[in-house]
Enzyme design. Sequence first.
Site, PDB file in Angstrom:
ATOM      1  N   ASP A 176       0.837  -1.200   0.000  1.00 41.30           N
ATOM      2  CA  ASP A 176       0.000   0.000   0.000  1.00 41.30           C
ATOM      3  C   ASP A 176       0.873   1.250   0.000  1.00 41.30           C
ATOM      4  O   ASP A 176       2.041   1.222   0.407  1.00 41.30           O
ATOM      5  CB  ASP A 176      -0.943   0.000   1.201  1.00 41.30           C
ATOM      6  CG  ASP A 176      -0.200  -0.030   2.528  1.00 41.30           C
ATOM      7  OD1 ASP A 176       0.727  -0.863   2.676  1.00 41.30           O
ATOM      8  OD2 ASP A 176      -0.538   0.777   3.413  1.00 41.30           O
ATOM      9  N   GLU A 203      -0.016  -0.943   5.707  1.00 45.27           N
ATOM     10  CA  GLU A 203       1.049  -0.396   6.537  1.00 45.27           C
ATOM     11  C   GLU A 203       0.883   1.097   6.738  1.00 45.27           C
ATOM     12  O   GLU A 203       1.228   1.637   7.796  1.00 45.27           O
ATOM     13  CB  GLU A 203       2.412  -0.708   5.895  1.00 45.27           C
ATOM     14  CG  GLU A 203       3.617  -0.444   6.795  1.00 45.27           C
ATOM     15  CD  GLU A 203       4.221   0.936   6.625  1.00 45.27           C
ATOM     16  OE1 GLU A 203       5.191   1.247   7.338  1.00 45.27           O
ATOM     17  OE2 GLU A 203       3.732   1.726   5.783  1.00 45.27           O
TER      18      GLU A 203
END
Length: 447
Positions: A83, A151
């Site tokens: 991400d 994250e």
Amino acid sequence: MTDDLQEQAIKDLQLMVACPSYCDEEHAEEGAPFGPGIAKCLDTTLDIFEKNGFSTYKDPKGYYGYAEIGEGTETLAVLCHLDVVPAGDLADWNTDPFKATLIDGNLALVGRGVQDDKGPTMMALYALKAVTEGTGLVPNKKIRFIFGTDEETLWRCMDHYNAEQPQADMGFAPDADFPLIYAEKGLLQAEMVGPKVTDYTVTGGSALNVVPNKAQYIGPKAKEVAQALEKLGYDYKQVDDSTIEVYGKAVHSKDAPEGINAITRLAEALATIYDDPMIQLLGKTVKADANGVTLVGDVEDEVSGKLTFNIATIQCDANGSKVGIDLRIPVTVDKDELVHRLSEKLEANGLEYSEVDYVASLYVPQDSTLVKNLLEVYRDYTGDMEEPLVSGGATFARTMNNCVAFGPFFPYSDNTEHQANETLDLKEMRQAMDIYAEAFYRLAFKE
């Protein structure tokens, strides 16, 4: 490393960047808890590893995946995340953020995620491939690349991974700086909540781990706000008769004192006009304080330095006032005591504290085998005898025992993660891949 392997890494990195993998829970669906962009990036990444000879696994719920190669009783983990933070204002980019573009005579690559963390993921993959192709050896450990998917938000991916999968014996996260980071500050993200405002709105910020570079006021007193900003000397634009935009400088929250916070700058101007408690606290108490001294006192320790405190997001309107904050807590500081102080300060100002997420600090002793081996690799390659680091950043290394953050950026690298025109220097990419290759060889091939 070879030119051909680096070119393959760049091409696969371009495939990954083409997936806009920022958190989009509004469009979550079965198998894609954080939206279609992240789900597509996970599938793309697993395909890349499969074509390179790895066996792969995808969590049926879509929270994580992994790719594995080698045999043995021990496992070496490479902790990656797919991400990214949102691109922000596209007008701030010189190229399409989701099309990794070669620039400067093919000496650099621009795109969201080329530094954080898609680029480093490909560096580690092709560094490992350089070892297997260059030596013909088979790793004597299982090497497992673990792919997290949120994250940049709440780390729910690793909560699921750790609940369902075994711990590795050792590992590293290619998501920070060389020589390596053996201690990371605690990460606390929370919200300050207050009453509604009735005749104006204030918005700003895109993610809790980014210092906001833009904040907006919409209301009937735009002229007065502009005058206050002029007096303060802050960068702004009057968009129309009712809209003001204030500008700052975005950096990672861990480096908050190095950024320019657009939200607090706007609040300083608004606090001369409005007496709402949230605006008063930000504009008259906090102001440019990026270490939290005004709210929790002077917090630091000898191991990891000062607390950092980022006013990251704001939404003030007829529904209420809410400000997102990001704190990086020194490793020896008691989190509960810190929260108690902050809550008391907010209560005294008519506001409330609401916790969003907390991740405890990381510490791996400097005399551990892992730290000594990785530090030796870096020093042998560079000749740089810098000591291992303590960081305010939060990497996936802290989600497992005996893991550290290791590269891929050098003391001289231009860190553009979370910023517009995020850029990867390809010469430095090659240097990092050489280091990773040697690290893989010493940790998982050499007898």
